[in-house]
Scaffold this motif. Sequence first.
Motif, short mmCIF file in Angstrom:
data_model
loop_
_atom_site.label_atom_id
_atom_site.label_comp_id
_atom_site.label_asym_id
_atom_site.label_seq_id
_atom_site.Cartn_x
_atom_site.Cartn_y
_atom_site.Cartn_z
N THR A 122 0.75 -1.28 0.09
CA THR A 122 0.37 -0.38 -0.05
C THR A 122 0.71 1.48 -0.41
O THR A 122 1.94 1.10 0.51
CB THR A 122 -1.19 -0.07 1.47
N TRP A 123 0.20 2.28 -1.05
CA TRP A 123 1.26 3.70 -0.32
C TRP A 123 1.39 4.18 0.95
O TRP A 123 2.24 4.83 1.02
CB TRP A 123 -0.08 4.70 -1.08
N HIS A 124 0.43 3.93 2.29
CA HIS A 124 0.94 3.57 2.91
C HIS A 124 2.32 3.63 3.81
O HIS A 124 2.47 4.39 4.79
CB HIS A 124 -0.06 3.24 4.30
N VAL A 125 2.52 2.82 3.72
CA VAL A 125 4.12 2.28 3.69
C VAL A 125 4.88 3.54 3.73
O VAL A 125 5.92 4.11 4.26
CB VAL A 125 4.48 1.30 3.20
N TYR A 126 5.05 4.78 2.52
CA TYR A 126 5.49 5.88 2.63
C TYR A 126 5.22 6.83 3.99
O TYR A 126 5.87 7.41 4.05
CB TYR A 126 5.81 6.68 1.49
N GLY A 127 4.12 6.48 4.12
CA GLY A 127 4.18 7.95 5.49
C GLY A 127 3.61 8.96 5.19
O GLY A 127 4.33 9.66 3.81
N ALA A 128 2.01 10.08 5.25
CA ALA A 128 2.51 11.56 4.78
C ALA A 128 3.01 12.33 5.95
O ALA A 128 3.50 12.27 6.93
CB ALA A 128 0.94 11.52 5.86
N PRO A 179 0.36 0.28 -4.25
CA PRO A 179 -0.93 1.47 -4.98
C PRO A 179 -1.31 2.62 -4.93
O PRO A 179 -1.32 2.40 -2.73
CB PRO A 179 -2.28 0.39 -5.20
N CYS A 180 -1.53 3.65 -5.11
CA CYS A 180 -2.40 4.82 -4.51
C CYS A 180 -3.33 4.59 -3.68
O CYS A 180 -4.07 2.70 -4.05
CB CYS A 180 -2.28 5.48 -5.06
N SER A 181 -4.33 5.28 -3.27
CA SER A 181 -5.85 4.42 -2.38
C SER A 181 -6.87 3.98 -3.85
O SER A 181 -6.79 4.63 -4.61
CB SER A 181 -6.41 6.27 -2.31
N ILE A 182 -7.34 3.21 -3.57
CA ILE A 182 -7.38 2.20 -3.94
C ILE A 182 -9.28 2.73 -4.04
O ILE A 182 -9.89 2.46 -2.84
CB ILE A 182 -7.75 1.07 -4.00
N ILE A 183 -10.23 3.36 -4.67
CA ILE A 183 -11.78 3.28 -4.65
C ILE A 183 -12.44 2.78 -5.71
O ILE A 183 -11.68 2.88 -6.86
CB ILE A 183 -11.61 5.17 -4.21
N GLN A 211 -3.96 11.08 -5.26
CA GLN A 211 -4.34 9.83 -6.27
C GLN A 211 -5.04 8.79 -5.86
O GLN A 211 -4.94 8.32 -4.99
CB GLN A 211 -2.85 9.54 -6.80
N PHE A 212 -6.31 9.02 -6.81
CA PHE A 212 -6.85 7.43 -6.40
C PHE A 212 -7.08 6.71 -7.99
O PHE A 212 -7.15 7.55 -8.93
CB PHE A 212 -8.49 8.30 -6.07
N ILE A 213 -6.85 5.37 -7.72
CA ILE A 213 -6.95 4.77 -8.56
C ILE A 213 -8.22 3.43 -8.41
O ILE A 213 -8.64 3.26 -7.33
CB ILE A 213 -5.59 3.57 -8.59
N HIS A 214 -9.04 3.58 -9.45
CA HIS A 214 -10.00 2.54 -9.53
C HIS A 214 -10.10 1.23 -9.60
O HIS A 214 -9.03 0.83 -9.85
CB HIS A 214 -10.88 3.32 -11.17
N GLU A 215 -11.15 0.73 -8.64
CA GLU A 215 -10.34 -0.68 -8.28
C GLU A 215 -10.81 -0.99 -9.79
O GLU A 215 -9.66 -2.38 -9.62
CB GLU A 215 -11.67 -1.88 -7.62
#
Lengths: 319, 297
Positions: A122-128, A179-183, A211-215
């Motif tokens: 997930t993109w979360h691993v980089y941290g905001a 991936p970036c946020s999957i929606i 960034q959002f990527i479609h499922e």
Amino acid sequence: MVKQKTALILGISGGLAQITAKVLRRENPELRIIGVDNRPISKLPELSGVVYKKLRYSRNDFERLFRSYKFDYVFHLGRMTHAKSNPRASLAQRLDLNVMGTNRILELSLEHNIKKLIMLSTWHVYGAFPDNSIFINENSLLRASIQNADLRDVVEMDQLSTNFMWKNQAEIETVVFRPCSIIGPTIQNSMTKYLTNNFAPVGIDYDPMMQFIHEYDMAKVLSRALKSIPTGIYNVAPDDFISIQDAKKFITPKALPFSIIALEGIAKIINQTSWSVPSYLIDYLKYPCLLSNKELQKHLPKNFMRYSVQDSLELMRLP
Amino acid sequence: MNFTNLINKFSLPESEINHVYDRLSERYTKNPDPWGLKVENTRKSLKIAGGLYRNYFNTRVFGKENVGEENYIVVSNHSGQIPFDGMILSCAFLLEFENPRILRTMVERFVTTIPFFSSFVSESGGVLGDRSNCLELLKRKESVLVFPEGAKGIAKGTKDFYKLQNFTRGFYKLALKQNTKILPVSVIGAEEFYPLVHNFKSIAKLLKIPAFPITPFFPFAGIAGALPLPSPVDVHIGEPIEVNKDLITNYSDDDIDLEVEKVKNSIKSLLNEGLKKRRPFWANKITESLKESELNG
């Protein structure tokens, strides 16, 4: 006679795994898919060429499965998320399933001569963080758990997979996607919950780009990894962006404006109400964490993504 | 006169804002870029910032003929305790040229953490001062504004007004990498926005900001004392400096230091020339007396 290829999809009850199974079957009609989950599978729709199995993610159960089916490919999409819809999602349980479970899968994949292993991180691993560069590439440090211990499991899971990838690249092809946020309508992660919940406020004091990527596009990327994406770590993101405030206002125009800083303070109280606020999510509502998609683009044809950010958000808004 | 009338008196006229916006719309897309720049926000920000630029700081710009259509790394002296000089330079490149451009100002990390202000800054074109951000912007042919003195430039004592602090090397390495011309710029008048009595470094550290200045008016005159003095500002733009092409493939830090020194000298000349042409300002007497008392210990 050529042996029929078999793929294992872990986490088959999830929306993304379901779509991935369909895309995989459409693009590889000869492929047999075994879909596994420890959640109930009785209500999953029947898919031609896909067999569902409800299994606990213990070593013995898995070992039997690997021995019986002699998989060629493994898709690990079975990460337990922080979304509160999953009442078991305490950190200890997530560490067990996400980290220990991943370790079991990696060991078994090596033991049973799997040809290709596709891991969903997930993109979360980089941290905001306020000092994040735009854009973050795959070599960047995974700093998420420095800021928030709640993300320890996703960082450890990612590191486990990438260490495995480098160590065993001669024996097994491993692809790790961040991936970036999957929606999408079937995705139930903390970001989709935030975006779609009318009680979740729209921030007024911070407005990072997202960034959002479609499922469906994410499922296509996963499916493409089967044959056309070599061993490596890949950020997955579309080329366009939207600010978090614009995205939230677009999906839930009635959401009340509120300070994210204040929200941080009262998150504990809100957690008991209709919208759960994972503490880490606050950081992603404050600071940017945009991914560079250059590495992956080398392996995708032009215009591979079907949905723009705007399209993806519009589809989320449909009743 | 009520507050709204006062704001309107200081704001830029709508017709001028619309003209700038129309020209910007030809150059930039309507969608925000990855750093959060929203071109339509220029209307709002220019109303106030442009008003301050023209009607409060009475800004004049010299050397406009040195600016071409290509993109630049705009390098300036830094001054004023609070970085109004960035805002002034951004306004200059929006209001003084037939083809306006949004300068992408490299900002300190602390700016990106400030609620409300961080969004305002990024929507107006500000970007975290980071090597990869700068490089990506130059690749996209954007002009970036850098202050190589960093926070040391703005948090100077009165005796060091208009004395350039050490320049960092980063901007020159980036210019080399992208073969981008450097546009030297000096800002005269911003040092006098806040005549400094004392800089409380410990409070600044606590608040994670570069300076916490005590001036003759702040905090003693309350909120009004926090406003910058209406010191007239002159912006002097020098001739663009081409990077030393011999260094593109290989360089040492000493080579870079020599080139950075040339840029620094160019800004120093612009400062010296500019100081000769500056307009009189009543508060300069305060600055002079503070300078004397600082020098006398």
